[in-house]
Scaffold this active site. Structure first.
Site, PDB file in Angstrom:
ATOM      1  N   TYR A  63       0.857  -1.197   0.000  1.00 18.90           N
ATOM      2  CA  TYR A  63       0.000   0.000   0.000  1.00 18.90           C
ATOM      3  C   TYR A  63       0.883   1.234   0.000  1.00 18.90           C
ATOM      4  O   TYR A  63       1.442   1.593   1.031  1.00 18.90           O
ATOM      5  CB  TYR A  63      -0.937  -0.022   1.215  1.00 18.90           C
ATOM      6  CG  TYR A  63      -1.869  -1.213   1.184  1.00 18.90           C
ATOM      7  CD1 TYR A  63      -3.060  -1.155   0.454  1.00 18.90           C
ATOM      8  CD2 TYR A  63      -1.539  -2.399   1.812  1.00 18.90           C
ATOM      9  CE1 TYR A  63      -3.893  -2.261   0.371  1.00 18.90           C
ATOM     10  CE2 TYR A  63      -2.368  -3.508   1.739  1.00 18.90           C
ATOM     11  CZ  TYR A  63      -3.546  -3.435   1.016  1.00 18.90           C
ATOM     12  OH  TYR A  63      -4.362  -4.531   0.932  1.00 18.90           O
ATOM     13  N   LEU A  72       9.943  -5.202 -11.718  1.00 18.45           N
ATOM     14  CA  LEU A  72      11.138  -5.973 -12.092  1.00 18.45           C
ATOM     15  C   LEU A  72      11.442  -7.092 -11.104  1.00 18.45           C
ATOM     16  O   LEU A  72      12.362  -7.881 -11.341  1.00 18.45           O
ATOM     17  CB  LEU A  72      12.370  -5.043 -12.178  1.00 18.45           C
ATOM     18  CG  LEU A  72      12.628  -4.363 -13.524  1.00 18.45           C
ATOM     19  CD1 LEU A  72      11.521  -3.377 -13.879  1.00 18.45           C
ATOM     20  CD2 LEU A  72      13.966  -3.625 -13.495  1.00 18.45           C
ATOM     21  N   THR A  91       6.546 -15.274  -7.090  1.00 16.87           N
ATOM     22  CA  THR A  91       7.008 -13.896  -7.303  1.00 16.87           C
ATOM     23  C   THR A  91       6.445 -13.342  -8.602  1.00 16.87           C
ATOM     24  O   THR A  91       5.958 -12.206  -8.642  1.00 16.87           O
ATOM     25  CB  THR A  91       8.555 -13.851  -7.308  1.00 16.87           C
ATOM     26  OG1 THR A  91       9.011 -14.191  -6.000  1.00 16.87           O
ATOM     27  CG2 THR A  91       9.077 -12.482  -7.682  1.00 16.87           C
ATOM     28  N   ALA A 113       8.457  -6.366 -16.485  1.00 14.75           N
ATOM     29  CA  ALA A 113       9.718  -6.872 -17.046  1.00 14.75           C
ATOM     30  C   ALA A 113       9.510  -8.335 -17.390  1.00 14.75           C
ATOM     31  O   ALA A 113       9.724  -9.219 -16.570  1.00 14.75           O
ATOM     32  CB  ALA A 113      10.856  -6.707 -16.043  1.00 14.75           C
ATOM     33  N   TYR A 144      10.203 -20.191 -14.026  1.00 16.36           N
ATOM     34  CA  TYR A 144      10.482 -18.843 -14.520  1.00 16.36           C
ATOM     35  C   TYR A 144       9.667 -18.554 -15.792  1.00 16.36           C
ATOM     36  O   TYR A 144       8.928 -17.573 -15.857  1.00 16.36           O
ATOM     37  CB  TYR A 144      11.975 -18.722 -14.800  1.00 16.36           C
ATOM     38  CG  TYR A 144      12.445 -17.345 -15.233  1.00 16.36           C
ATOM     39  CD1 TYR A 144      12.508 -16.297 -14.324  1.00 16.36           C
ATOM     40  CD2 TYR A 144      12.859 -17.110 -16.541  1.00 16.36           C
ATOM     41  CE1 TYR A 144      12.972 -15.038 -14.717  1.00 16.36           C
ATOM     42  CE2 TYR A 144      13.321 -15.869 -16.939  1.00 16.36           C
ATOM     43  CZ  TYR A 144      13.378 -14.836 -16.021  1.00 16.36           C
ATOM     44  OH  TYR A 144      13.836 -13.596 -16.422  1.00 16.36           O
ATOM     45  N   GLN A 161      -9.976  -6.088 -19.016  1.00 12.20           N
ATOM     46  CA  GLN A 161     -11.092  -6.106 -18.064  1.00 12.20           C
ATOM     47  C   GLN A 161     -11.221  -4.787 -17.293  1.00 12.20           C
ATOM     48  O   GLN A 161     -12.318  -4.335 -17.010  1.00 12.20           O
ATOM     49  CB  GLN A 161     -10.879  -7.267 -17.088  1.00 12.20           C
ATOM     50  CG  GLN A 161     -12.112  -7.701 -16.330  1.00 12.20           C
ATOM     51  CD  GLN A 161     -11.810  -8.959 -15.492  1.00 12.20           C
ATOM     52  OE1 GLN A 161     -10.975  -9.781 -15.849  1.00 12.20           O
ATOM     53  NE2 GLN A 161     -12.507  -9.091 -14.383  1.00 12.20           N
ATOM     54  N   THR A 174      20.618  -9.390 -20.947  1.00 15.08           N
ATOM     55  CA  THR A 174      21.216  -8.080 -20.713  1.00 15.08           C
ATOM     56  C   THR A 174      22.354  -8.241 -19.710  1.00 15.08           C
ATOM     57  O   THR A 174      22.266  -9.066 -18.796  1.00 15.08           O
ATOM     58  CB  THR A 174      20.148  -7.108 -20.191  1.00 15.08           C
ATOM     59  OG1 THR A 174      19.097  -7.035 -21.160  1.00 15.08           O
ATOM     60  CG2 THR A 174      20.709  -5.719 -19.974  1.00 15.08           C
TER      61      THR A 174
HETATM   62  P1  NAD Z   1      18.265  -9.517 -10.433  1.00 15.16           P
HETATM   63  O1  NAD Z   1      18.180 -10.866  -9.818  1.00 15.16           O
HETATM   64  O2  NAD Z   1      19.561  -8.788 -10.326  1.00 15.16           O
HETATM   65  O3  NAD Z   1      17.141  -8.565  -9.854  1.00 15.16           O
HETATM   66  C1  NAD Z   1      15.904  -9.015  -9.390  1.00 15.16           C
HETATM   67  C2  NAD Z   1      15.573  -8.261  -8.115  1.00 15.16           C
HETATM   68  O4  NAD Z   1      14.295  -8.674  -7.633  1.00 15.16           O
HETATM   69  C3  NAD Z   1      16.589  -8.534  -7.005  1.00 15.16           C
HETATM   70  O5  NAD Z   1      16.956  -7.325  -6.398  1.00 15.16           O
HETATM   71  C4  NAD Z   1      15.801  -9.437  -6.049  1.00 15.16           C
HETATM   72  O6  NAD Z   1      16.252  -9.344  -4.700  1.00 15.16           O
HETATM   73  C5  NAD Z   1      14.400  -8.917  -6.245  1.00 15.16           C
HETATM   74  N1  NAD Z   1      13.370  -9.890  -5.885  1.00 15.16           N
HETATM   75  C6  NAD Z   1      13.296 -11.204  -6.212  1.00 15.16           C
HETATM   76  N2  NAD Z   1      12.186 -11.745  -5.701  1.00 15.16           N
HETATM   77  C7  NAD Z   1      11.512 -10.749  -5.049  1.00 15.16           C
HETATM   78  C8  NAD Z   1      10.309 -10.683  -4.311  1.00 15.16           C
HETATM   79  N3  NAD Z   1       9.536 -11.763  -4.140  1.00 15.16           N
HETATM   80  N4  NAD Z   1       9.957  -9.496  -3.771  1.00 15.16           N
HETATM   81  C9  NAD Z   1      10.716  -8.414  -3.917  1.00 15.16           C
HETATM   82  N5  NAD Z   1      11.893  -8.409  -4.600  1.00 15.16           N
HETATM   83  C10 NAD Z   1      12.269  -9.571  -5.158  1.00 15.16           C
HETATM   84  O7  NAD Z   1      17.847  -9.678 -11.953  1.00 15.16           O
HETATM   85  P2  NAD Z   1      17.840  -8.611 -13.138  1.00 15.16           P
HETATM   86  O8  NAD Z   1      18.728  -9.123 -14.190  1.00 15.16           O
HETATM   87  O9  NAD Z   1      18.035  -7.235 -12.621  1.00 15.16           O
HETATM   88  O10 NAD Z   1      16.340  -8.776 -13.659  1.00 15.16           O
HETATM   89  C11 NAD Z   1      15.332  -7.838 -13.338  1.00 15.16           C
HETATM   90  C12 NAD Z   1      14.048  -8.212 -14.059  1.00 15.16           C
HETATM   91  O11 NAD Z   1      14.254  -8.229 -15.468  1.00 15.16           O
HETATM   92  C13 NAD Z   1      13.516  -9.606 -13.677  1.00 15.16           C
HETATM   93  O12 NAD Z   1      12.116  -9.551 -13.588  1.00 15.16           O
HETATM   94  C14 NAD Z   1      13.942 -10.468 -14.849  1.00 15.16           C
HETATM   95  O13 NAD Z   1      13.075 -11.556 -15.036  1.00 15.16           O
HETATM   96  C15 NAD Z   1      13.872  -9.473 -16.006  1.00 15.16           C
HETATM   97  N6  NAD Z   1      14.774  -9.887 -17.090  1.00 15.16           N
HETATM   98  C16 NAD Z   1      16.128  -9.730 -16.979  1.00 15.16           C
HETATM   99  C17 NAD Z   1      16.948 -10.155 -18.013  1.00 15.16           C
HETATM  100  C18 NAD Z   1      18.446  -9.998 -17.963  1.00 15.16           C
HETATM  101  O14 NAD Z   1      19.129 -10.468 -18.876  1.00 15.16           O
HETATM  102  N7  NAD Z   1      19.019  -9.346 -16.981  1.00 15.16           N
HETATM  103  C19 NAD Z   1      16.380 -10.748 -19.155  1.00 15.16           C
HETATM  104  C20 NAD Z   1      15.005 -10.915 -19.210  1.00 15.16           C
HETATM  105  C21 NAD Z   1      14.199 -10.463 -18.189  1.00 15.16           C
END
Ligand code: NAD
Ligand code: UDP
Length: 317
Positions: A63, A72, A91, A113, A144, A161, A174
């Site tokens: 909230y 993300l 998640t 994301a 995932y 909706q 990335t």
């Molecule tokens: P990352 O693991 O560095 O970051 C993810 C963050 O989410 C972390 O800080 C983690 O602590 C937090 N997190 C995880 N579960 C959580 C929860 N239940 N509640 C709150 N926080 C939570 O990964 P990233 O590379 O920075 O990826 C960020 C997003 O981008 C993700 O959703 C990922 O699926 C998406 N993504 C990333 C890539 C890539 O190549 N880096 C590619 C495709 C998609």
């Protein structure tokens, strides 16, 4: 000044996004449960009075009052998302429901994301947004892949909706500074191994391909997508279409680090996609965006980051 929520704000991408949004003059709230995120990633932002970091798990309701949400939160590396697969699905799915519910109450725009993993081990190459994918629903990557696919479904159902303003970004591999040193992803693994002159682990024969986008390019694209006209919901592929085999990547990293590492071959993990390359025509047309940073330049910056990290002893030798 916009109030912007970034979930997963202390992670690799999230921390760069928070930094850029602050630079643009926004008020930024980061929430994170620090599963894979690091406080070091956002330490330099804490002094900024327009930045706030809150410990919160997105699987629980939140909230707060904000104008925009970038969702993300989710571990992104196979090692991390397979560590607790049930929590990974929660998640993505509960996290999406909570963030969509928050956005609905606030009438806020919300960006998801999503990932190239929604295409699975693709039969279409390069992958365009119209391709529905080839995903194993019961494999070790499914927590995932299917979690992210379900999150996309939820986003589009809230859009249809509840007329919610949504943006869905399908992010391809990335890389860059602030990747977690232990996350097991190919770029961080290979750079750390090369710097330490240790054997470089190639899974399978190394002929599988990925397309690597430098983090600055990706962050620019996410912000452009969020600020695009309302009818651009996505999904929009965001990534670098320069396709590279894992063997080519290893050789480039060896050359850039001047490493004496040799290659060692390990078993290919199950369901590891054989190729992946984005068709970014939509992003080019609608966002006027395409990646600017070539692989060698981005890798050089990432190598510098890991050299400093290793000197500080932040990774086990
Ligand atoms: P990352 O693991 O560095 O970051 C993810 C963050 O989410 C972390 O800080 C983690 O602590 C937090 N997190 C995880 N579960 C959580 C929860 N239940 N509640 C709150 N926080 C939570 O990964 P990233 O590379 O920075 O990826 C960020 C997003 O981008 C993700 O959703 C990922 O699926 C998406 N993504 C990333 C890539 C890539 O190549 N880096 C590619 C495709 C998609
Ligand atoms: N990989 C590798 N050696 C490593 C780590 C990964 O050969 O030390 C391979 C992995 O099998 C995959 C590719 O590199 O084919 C990209 O893996 P990553 O975990 O970075 O991301 P993915 O795109 O598979 O989610």
């Amino acid at each position: 000044m916009k109030r912007i929520l970034v979930t997963g704000g202390s992670g690799f991408l999230g921390s760069h996004l928070c930094e850029k949004l602050l630079d643009m003059g926004n008020d930024v709230l980061s929430i994170d449960n620090y599963f894979t995120g690091r406080k070091e990633n956002i330490a330099h932002l804490i002094e900024n009075s327009y930045f706030e970091a809150m410990r919160h798990d997105v699987t629980f309701p939140l909230y707060v009052e904000v104008d925009e949400i970038y969702n993300l939160a989710c571990p992104a590396s196979p090692v991390h998302y397979q560590f607790d697969p049930v929590q990974t699905t929660k998640t993505s799915v509960h996290g999406a429901i909570n963030m969509l519910g928050l956005a609905k109450r606030l009438k806020a725009k919300v960006l998801q994301a999503s990932t190239s993993e929604v295409y699975g081990d693709p039969h279409e190459h390069p992958q365009s947004e119209g391709y529905w994918g080839h995903v194993n629903p019961v494999g070790i990557r499914s927590c995932y892949d299917e979690g992210k696919r379900c999150a996309e479904t939820l986003f589009f159902d809230y859009y249809r909706q509840h007329k919610l303003g949504i943006k869905v970004a399908r992010i391809f591999n990335t890389y860059g500074p602030r990747m977690h040193p232990n996350d097991g992803r190919v770029v961080s693994n290979l750079i750390i191994q090369a710097i330490q002159n240790k054997p470089i682990t190639i899974y399978g024969d190394g002929a599988q391909t990925r397309s690597f986008c430098y983090v600055d390019d990706l962050i620019e694209a996410l912000i452009r997508l969020m600020n695009s006209p309302d009818d651009l919901t996505g999904p929009v592929n965001l990534g670098n279409p320069a396709e590279t085999s894992i063997l080519e990547l290893a050789q480039t990293i060896i050359d850039l680090t001047g490493s004496s590492s040799s290659l060692v071959y390990r078993e290919l993990p199950s369901d590891d996609p054989r190729k992946r390359c984005p068709d970014i025509s939509l992003a080019k047309e609608k966002l006027g965006w395409e990646p600017m940073v070539p692989l060698k330049e981005g890798l050089t910056k990432t190598i510098e980051y890991f050299e400093v990290l290793l000197k500080k002893g932040e990774h086990p030798a």
